[in-house]
Scaffold this active site. Structure first.
Site, short mmCIF file in Angstrom:
data_model
loop_
_atom_site.label_atom_id
_atom_site.label_comp_id
_atom_site.label_asym_id
_atom_site.label_seq_id
_atom_site.Cartn_x
_atom_site.Cartn_y
_atom_site.Cartn_z
N HIS A 121 1.10 -1.81 -0.12
CA HIS A 121 0.19 -0.07 0.04
C HIS A 121 1.02 1.34 0.33
O HIS A 121 0.00 2.24 -0.37
CB HIS A 121 -0.62 -0.59 1.20
N HIS B 159 -6.59 -6.89 0.26
CA HIS B 159 -6.21 -5.65 -0.58
C HIS B 159 -5.76 -5.23 -1.18
O HIS B 159 -4.62 -5.87 -1.57
CB HIS B 159 -6.08 -4.29 0.67
#
Ligand SMILES: [Zn+2]
Length: 408
Positions: A160, A197
């Site tokens: 991320h 995710h």
């Protein structure tokens, strides 16, 4: 370690000790990158990312005898150099991280995603990032230099982090930095991200280039952080068609996940024809992960890993999410077994369990029993994923071009 080998009758199958069954005569050379120095760092007592999961994984892998195979190299993690990080991250952001390394919030750190919550400032966070990234670069070098075919960095996969911002427990984006090194070496790279995710930092880094094919399978951004990764995010400019997203509705199980994977991923990877596959192997897709809503089991996870292995001429495997520490240890041990062409016995080694239960590992078998499919969800979910798969086949498939490709 004394490894006793005996033939058991099947083609190529031998038992090497009471825990492991070997499957293949020809074994790939592999590297497992790890250091106990990871345990010097701590996101905090209430943070979901517990560094101890790495130690548990290492201990289980070791207890199964999986570091004693003749084809395996155990590699001790070496920190990345600061210049490696600046291949992707801004100088200003790296300065902030260096300041935060002392464990104090300083200056405008919160403007860079740092502070209480997802990306806490803890003592040594910059050193931690140098370690996790260093291990990824060691994995990259191992396969790029031809020392072997597969390398696994369980501490990596921090997908991320953005070029100037910490995000989702990630400070430095080791997958991006690893892929950039592979590109500099003239390699074609396909990135497969199976974390729950969306792999947004990696997608963003390569969104406008056709030099990297990124494929992310994840829970839909409608219900889960980071809120991106929809099927219509397919890349831009030269990169159009080279970003691929499979967003799954909550409660998607092994059946629909492996079906969608099979429909999309092999054809794209084969068409792209990479030199190296880099994968993020997050295990927060499991039904009992505390942070997410997908319903995979270790059986679906294993199936996907075996397919990635089939598809990858060289494989840089990275860890990722996973907030049930028992799942993480079991799943990444299984992953390492798949990478080495080994089948494991269900029963977990006693020597591991004795210590592991003291630090929160829940006793059980390696895979446990199969869960029945979720009938109430399956039809609705299947219809949605058929739509997504159709969209990708119509929109992305025609755009992917394989070799030849001229490296810089
Ligand atoms: Zn995750």
């Amino acid at each position: 370690m004394d490894i006793k080998v005996k033939l058991s009758g099947h083609f190529g199958r031998v038992c090497i000790n009471s825990f492991v069954k070997r499957n293949y005569f020809v074994r790939m050379k592999t590297a497992f990158i790890y250091t106990d120095a990871y345990l010097d760092y701590d996101y905090g007592p209430t943070h979901p990312l517990q560094v101890i999961r790495l130690k548990l994984t290492y201990d289980l892998i070791k207890a199964y005898g999986l570091l004693d195979l003749s084809s395996v190299q155990s590699v001790s993690t070496v920190k990345a150099e600061e210049k490696d990080l600046s291949a992707f991250h801004s100088g200003e952001y790296l300065n902030i991280l260096r300041q935060a390394d002392k464990g104090h919030l300083s200056g405008n750190a919160c403007c860079y995603g740092l502070g209480p919550g997802d990306n806490p400032i803890f003592r040594g966070l910059y050193s931690w990032s140098l370690l996790t990234t260093g291990a990824t670069l060691q994995a990259v070098d191992f396969v790029a230099e031809g020392k072997g075919e597969i390398a696994f960095n369980i501490a990596g996969g921090l997908h991320h982090a953005m070029s100037a911002r910490a995000s989702g427990f990630c400070y430095i984006n080791d997958p991006v930095i690893g892929i950039m090194r592979l590109l500099r070496l003239g390699k074609r790279v396909a990135y497969i991200d199976i974390d729950a995710h969306h792999g947004d930092g990696v997608q963003r880094a390569f969104y406008e280039t056709n030099r990297v094919l990124t494929i992310s399978l994840h829970e839909t951004g409608h219900t889960l952080f980071p809120g991106t990764g929809f099927e219509h995010e397919i890349g831009k400019g030269e990169g159009e068609g080279y970003s691929v997203n499979l967003p799954f509705p909550p409660c998607s199980d092994d059946a629909v996940y492996t079906w969608a994977f099979e429909e999309v991923v092999p054809k794209l990877v084969q068409a792209f024809n990479p030199d190296v596959v880099v994968s993020q192997l997050g295990v927060d897709t499991f039904y009992d992960d505390p942070l997410t809503n997908l319903h995979l089991s270790i059986f679906g996870y294993e199936r996907v890993l075996k397919r990635i292995k089939d598809l990858a001429p060289r494989w840089v495997a990275l860890g990722g999410g996973g907030y049930n520490i028992s799942n993480v240890a079991r799943a990444w041990t299984l992953a390492w077994a798949v990478m080495n062409g080994v089948e494991l016995n269900e029963e977990l080694p006693e020597s591991f369990l004795e210590e592991a239960v003291k630090i929160g590992f829940e006793a059980g078998d390696l895979k446990g029993s199969r869960r029945p499919p979720l009938h109430s969800q399956s039809e609705e979910t299947r219809t949605e994923m058929e739509r997504v798969v159709r969209y990708i086949k119509e929109t992305v498939f025609p755009k992917i071009k394989g070799k030849p490709w001229n490296p810089p």
